[in-house]
Design a protein around this motif. Structure first.
Motif, PDB file in Angstrom:
ATOM      1  N   ALA A 193       0.831  -1.199   0.000  1.00 55.56           N
ATOM      2  CA  ALA A 193       0.000   0.000   0.000  1.00 55.56           C
ATOM      3  C   ALA A 193       0.869   1.254   0.000  1.00 55.56           C
ATOM      4  CB  ALA A 193      -0.918  -0.009   1.216  1.00 55.56           C
ATOM      5  N   ARG A 194       0.204   2.398  -0.163  1.00 56.41           N
ATOM      6  CA  ARG A 194       0.909   3.688  -0.211  1.00 56.41           C
ATOM      7  C   ARG A 194       0.167   4.712   0.645  1.00 56.41           C
ATOM      8  NH1 ARG A 194       1.726   7.293  -5.773  1.00 56.41           N
ATOM      9  NH2 ARG A 194       2.600   9.166  -4.775  1.00 56.41           N
ATOM     10  N   VAL A 195       0.887   5.363   1.527  1.00 55.46           N
ATOM     11  CA  VAL A 195       0.320   6.478   2.286  1.00 55.46           C
ATOM     12  C   VAL A 195       0.556   7.754   1.487  1.00 55.46           C
ATOM     13  CG1 VAL A 195       0.426   7.826   4.418  1.00 55.46           C
ATOM     14  CG2 VAL A 195       0.656   5.332   4.507  1.00 55.46           C
ATOM     15  N   HIS A 196      -0.515   8.323   0.968  1.00 57.58           N
ATOM     16  CA  HIS A 196      -0.388   9.549   0.177  1.00 57.58           C
ATOM     17  C   HIS A 196      -0.276  10.790   1.061  1.00 57.58           C
ATOM     18  CE1 HIS A 196      -1.247   8.250  -4.037  1.00 57.58           C
ATOM     19  NE2 HIS A 196      -1.762   7.205  -3.410  1.00 57.58           N
ATOM     20  N   ARG A 197      -0.868  10.683   2.244  1.00 58.74           N
ATOM     21  CA  ARG A 197      -0.846  11.832   3.154  1.00 58.74           C
ATOM     22  C   ARG A 197      -0.891  11.295   4.586  1.00 58.74           C
ATOM     23  NH1 ARG A 197      -3.362  17.372   2.655  1.00 58.74           N
ATOM     24  NH2 ARG A 197      -3.530  18.177   4.769  1.00 58.74           N
ATOM     25  N   PRO A 198       0.111  11.584   5.405  1.00 60.32           N
ATOM     26  CA  PRO A 198       0.088  11.109   6.788  1.00 60.32           C
ATOM     27  C   PRO A 198      -0.894  11.908   7.631  1.00 60.32           C
ATOM     28  CG  PRO A 198       2.031  12.435   6.389  1.00 60.32           C
ATOM     29  CD  PRO A 198       1.346  12.310   5.078  1.00 60.32           C
ATOM     30  N   GLY A 199      -1.416  11.266   8.678  1.00 59.83           N
ATOM     31  CA  GLY A 199      -2.338  11.943   9.573  1.00 59.83           C
ATOM     32  C   GLY A 199      -2.410  11.242  10.903  1.00 59.83           C
ATOM     33  N   THR A 200      -3.127  11.836  11.841  1.00 59.79           N
ATOM     34  CA  THR A 200      -3.179  11.305  13.202  1.00 59.79           C
ATOM     35  C   THR A 200      -4.592  11.099  13.738  1.00 59.79           C
ATOM     36  OG1 THR A 200      -3.017  13.555  14.085  1.00 59.79           O
ATOM     37  CG2 THR A 200      -0.953  12.322  13.818  1.00 59.79           C
ATOM     38  N   ARG A 233      -3.711   0.191  -3.387  1.00 56.44           N
ATOM     39  CA  ARG A 233      -3.095  -0.093  -4.684  1.00 56.44           C
ATOM     40  C   ARG A 233      -3.322  -1.541  -5.125  1.00 56.44           C
ATOM     41  NH1 ARG A 233       2.882   2.697  -4.754  1.00 56.44           N
ATOM     42  NH2 ARG A 233       3.291   1.155  -3.122  1.00 56.44           N
ATOM     43  N   THR A 234      -3.019  -2.489  -4.263  1.00 52.85           N
ATOM     44  CA  THR A 234      -3.275  -3.899  -4.512  1.00 52.85           C
ATOM     45  C   THR A 234      -4.409  -4.347  -3.595  1.00 52.85           C
ATOM     46  OG1 THR A 234      -0.965  -4.335  -5.073  1.00 52.85           O
ATOM     47  CG2 THR A 234      -2.306  -6.218  -4.477  1.00 52.85           C
ATOM     48  N   LEU A 235      -5.496  -4.842  -4.192  1.00 55.50           N
ATOM     49  CA  LEU A 235      -6.632  -5.292  -3.392  1.00 55.50           C
ATOM     50  C   LEU A 235      -6.474  -6.742  -2.966  1.00 55.50           C
ATOM     51  CD1 LEU A 235      -9.548  -3.593  -5.336  1.00 55.50           C
ATOM     52  CD2 LEU A 235      -7.876  -2.617  -3.737  1.00 55.50           C
ATOM     53  N   ASP A 239      -2.472  -5.308   1.637  1.00 51.57           N
ATOM     54  CA  ASP A 239      -1.417  -4.946   2.582  1.00 51.57           C
ATOM     55  C   ASP A 239      -2.056  -4.662   3.947  1.00 51.57           C
ATOM     56  OD1 ASP A 239       0.783  -4.031   3.942  1.00 51.57           O
ATOM     57  OD2 ASP A 239       1.413  -2.599   2.408  1.00 51.57           O
ATOM     58  N   ARG A 240      -2.383  -5.721   4.652  1.00 52.55           N
ATOM     59  CA  ARG A 240      -3.047  -5.576   5.944  1.00 52.55           C
ATOM     60  C   ARG A 240      -2.130  -4.928   6.984  1.00 52.55           C
ATOM     61  NH1 ARG A 240      -7.741  -8.659   5.452  1.00 52.55           N
ATOM     62  NH2 ARG A 240      -7.655 -10.112   3.687  1.00 52.55           N
ATOM     63  N   ALA A 241      -0.839  -5.162   6.850  1.00 46.43           N
ATOM     64  CA  ALA A 241       0.103  -4.564   7.802  1.00 46.43           C
ATOM     65  C   ALA A 241       0.083  -3.048   7.710  1.00 46.43           C
ATOM     66  CB  ALA A 241       1.507  -5.100   7.544  1.00 46.43           C
ATOM     67  N   ALA A 242      -0.028  -2.519   6.486  1.00 46.48           N
ATOM     68  CA  ALA A 242      -0.078  -1.065   6.322  1.00 46.48           C
ATOM     69  C   ALA A 242      -1.341  -0.488   6.938  1.00 46.48           C
ATOM     70  CB  ALA A 242       0.007  -0.704   4.842  1.00 46.48           C
ATOM     71  N   LEU A 265     -15.086  -4.553  -1.195  1.00 39.19           N
ATOM     72  CA  LEU A 265     -13.776  -4.397  -0.578  1.00 39.19           C
ATOM     73  C   LEU A 265     -13.868  -3.628   0.737  1.00 39.19           C
ATOM     74  CD1 LEU A 265     -10.662  -4.860  -1.014  1.00 39.19           C
ATOM     75  CD2 LEU A 265     -10.640  -2.430  -1.614  1.00 39.19           C
ATOM     76  N   ALA A 266     -14.774  -2.648   0.797  1.00 38.78           N
ATOM     77  CA  ALA A 266     -14.907  -1.865   2.026  1.00 38.78           C
ATOM     78  C   ALA A 266     -15.255  -2.764   3.207  1.00 38.78           C
ATOM     79  CB  ALA A 266     -15.967  -0.786   1.848  1.00 38.78           C
ATOM     80  N   ALA A 267     -16.098  -3.755   2.976  1.00 37.29           N
ATOM     81  CA  ALA A 267     -16.465  -4.670   4.049  1.00 37.29           C
ATOM     82  C   ALA A 267     -15.253  -5.454   4.535  1.00 37.29           C
ATOM     83  CB  ALA A 267     -17.559  -5.623   3.575  1.00 37.29           C
ATOM     84  N   GLU A 268     -14.389  -5.866   3.618  1.00 38.46           N
ATOM     85  CA  GLU A 268     -13.180  -6.597   3.994  1.00 38.46           C
ATOM     86  C   GLU A 268     -12.238  -5.716   4.805  1.00 38.46           C
ATOM     87  OE1 GLU A 268     -10.484  -9.587   4.522  1.00 38.46           O
ATOM     88  OE2 GLU A 268     -12.534  -9.713   3.752  1.00 38.46           O
ATOM     89  N   LEU A 269     -12.111  -4.465   4.413  1.00 35.60           N
ATOM     90  CA  LEU A 269     -11.241  -3.547   5.142  1.00 35.60           C
ATOM     91  C   LEU A 269     -11.780  -3.270   6.541  1.00 35.60           C
ATOM     92  CD1 LEU A 269     -10.462  -1.155   2.186  1.00 35.60           C
ATOM     93  CD2 LEU A 269      -8.758  -2.477   3.440  1.00 35.60           C
ATOM     94  N   LEU A 270     -13.106  -3.115   6.653  1.00 33.53           N
ATOM     95  CA  LEU A 270     -13.690  -2.907   7.974  1.00 33.53           C
ATOM     96  C   LEU A 270     -13.490  -4.140   8.855  1.00 33.53           C
ATOM     97  CD1 LEU A 270     -14.907  -0.361   6.672  1.00 33.53           C
ATOM     98  CD2 LEU A 270     -17.047  -0.894   7.863  1.00 33.53           C
ATOM     99  N   ALA A 271     -13.621  -5.330   8.280  1.00 33.89           N
ATOM    100  CA  ALA A 271     -13.406  -6.553   9.051  1.00 33.89           C
ATOM    101  C   ALA A 271     -11.956  -6.652   9.512  1.00 33.89           C
ATOM    102  CB  ALA A 271     -13.772  -7.770   8.208  1.00 33.89           C
ATOM    103  N   THR A 272     -11.020  -6.307   8.627  1.00 30.31           N
ATOM    104  CA  THR A 272      -9.603  -6.335   8.992  1.00 30.31           C
ATOM    105  C   THR A 272      -9.322  -5.366  10.138  1.00 30.31           C
ATOM    106  OG1 THR A 272      -8.944  -6.955   6.754  1.00 30.31           O
ATOM    107  CG2 THR A 272      -7.255  -5.945   8.136  1.00 30.31           C
ATOM    108  N   ALA A 273      -9.927  -4.177  10.050  1.00 33.90           N
ATOM    109  CA  ALA A 273      -9.732  -3.182  11.098  1.00 33.90           C
ATOM    110  C   ALA A 273     -10.303  -3.671  12.425  1.00 33.90           C
ATOM    111  CB  ALA A 273     -10.386  -1.870  10.694  1.00 33.90           C
TER     112      ALA A 273
END
Length: 320
Positions: A193-200, A233-235, A239-242, A265-273
């Motif tokens: 994955a790629r972080v385009h903009r860091p945040g907190t 970038r890659t579904l 990149d779950r670690a990112a 895909l959004a559901a998969e990302l929410l489940a991973t989170a």
């Protein structure tokens, strides 16, 4: 410095691959004319025996490409409309994807499928506007959705070199993007994955062209909310670690996904989170509605797609 467009980036990646490796070839309808931009000028440069105009049968030339890959070629096929993927799902999911797995790696299928202009364009209506990338991620095929010209070049270059079948979606909403390129274009690793903009304060994960909407919203909200914009970038592989690392910084998640809501895909990302245990607030997703068939009327088309207004509202809700 060079101003590089998204279609030109894909075209350059394919040209470089054809020049570097005689095993690379291209098959598809009207690839000689280069109507979608991906193959523009390549038949004149490399010849009709390597950039092959095919009959109007996606099943036929996809099957031919799989056979060519099995005997050592590295074919790239172009599908000009995302819904054409449904026609070749059996060949890709049940044949190309499984040959290596079912032979213990003795058979390889280095096939790349590119869909230039995936998703909706204004007025392309229901049968031309699907964005079925979640389907291929679910199957377990390497699935790429680059957001920028540099990533489009780098991910296509990596896909062509990969020994497994890869599907690359080039979103219609990103085709107009141009990028200042100051360094040589290089392959982008699949699965990173790629972080385009860091945040907190909140992680905003956006797929494909929605990255640019996410960045605009992040900039708009910057005086009050620090938004981290993460581009998978890659579904698949994801990149779950990112994602986990980003949530460790922010504790909140919003996902922008230009596909249907259920099983997307959004559901998969929410489940991973949720599995990561890093969330301090309920995660939110901005998607197309369930069962969406985009209408011909441009205003209705846009109303059903994720918007900047919807992203802004989701981010504000997440940090309440």
């Amino acid at each position: 410095m060079t101003l590089l467009s998204y279609p030109k980036a894909l075209n350059r990646a394919l040209a470089d691959a054809l020049a570097d490796d005689p095993a690379v070839c291209v098959l598809g309808e009207d690839v000689g004319a280069g109507l979608a931009g991906l193959t523009l000028g390549l038949q004149q440069r490399f010849g009709a025996d390597r950039v092959v105009d095919t009959p109007l049968s996606e099943q036929a030339f996809t099957s031919a490409a799989i056979g060519a890959a099995l005997v050592g070629m590295r074919p790239v096929i172009e599908l000009q409309i995302p819904s054409l993927l449904y026609l070749v799902l059996e060949q890709l999911a049940n044949q190309a994807h499984k040959f290596s797995l079912m032979t213990g790696g003795q058979a390889r299928v280095p096939l790349t499928v590119v869909v230039p202009g995936s998703g909706s364009r204004s007025g392309w209506a229901g049968q031309h506007s699907d964005h079925p990338y979640s389907l291929f991620a679910h199957i377990g095929m390497k699935t790429l959705v680059p957001a920028t010209p540099g990533d489009a070049y780098g991910l296509l270059a990596s896909a062509i070199r990969d020994d497994d079948p890869v599907v690359l979606f080039a979103p219609a909403g990103a085709l107009a993007v141009r990028e200042d390129v100051t360094a040589p274009l290089v392959p982008v690793p699949i699965g990173r994955a790629r972080v385009h903009r860091p945040g907190t304060d909140v992680t905003l994960v956006a797929v494909g062209h929605l990255v640019h909407d996410a960045l605009a919203v992040a900039e708009e909200l910057a005086p009050e909310i620090s938004v981290e914009v993460l581009d998978p970038r890659t579904l698949y592989p994801l990149d779950r670690a990112a994602l986990t690392a980003s949530l460790a910084r922010t504790g909140r998640l919003v996902v922008a996904d230009d596909s249907n809501r259920t099983s997307g895909l959004a559901a998969e990302l929410l489940a991973t989170a949720a599995e990561s245990g890093r969330l301090s607030a309920p995660p939110l997703r901005v998607t197309r509605p369930d069962g969406t068939v985009l209408p011909f009327a441009p205003a209705l088309d846009r109303a059903l797609q994720p918007s900047r207004d919807a992203l802004r509202e989701a981010v504000l809700t997440a940090v309440k």
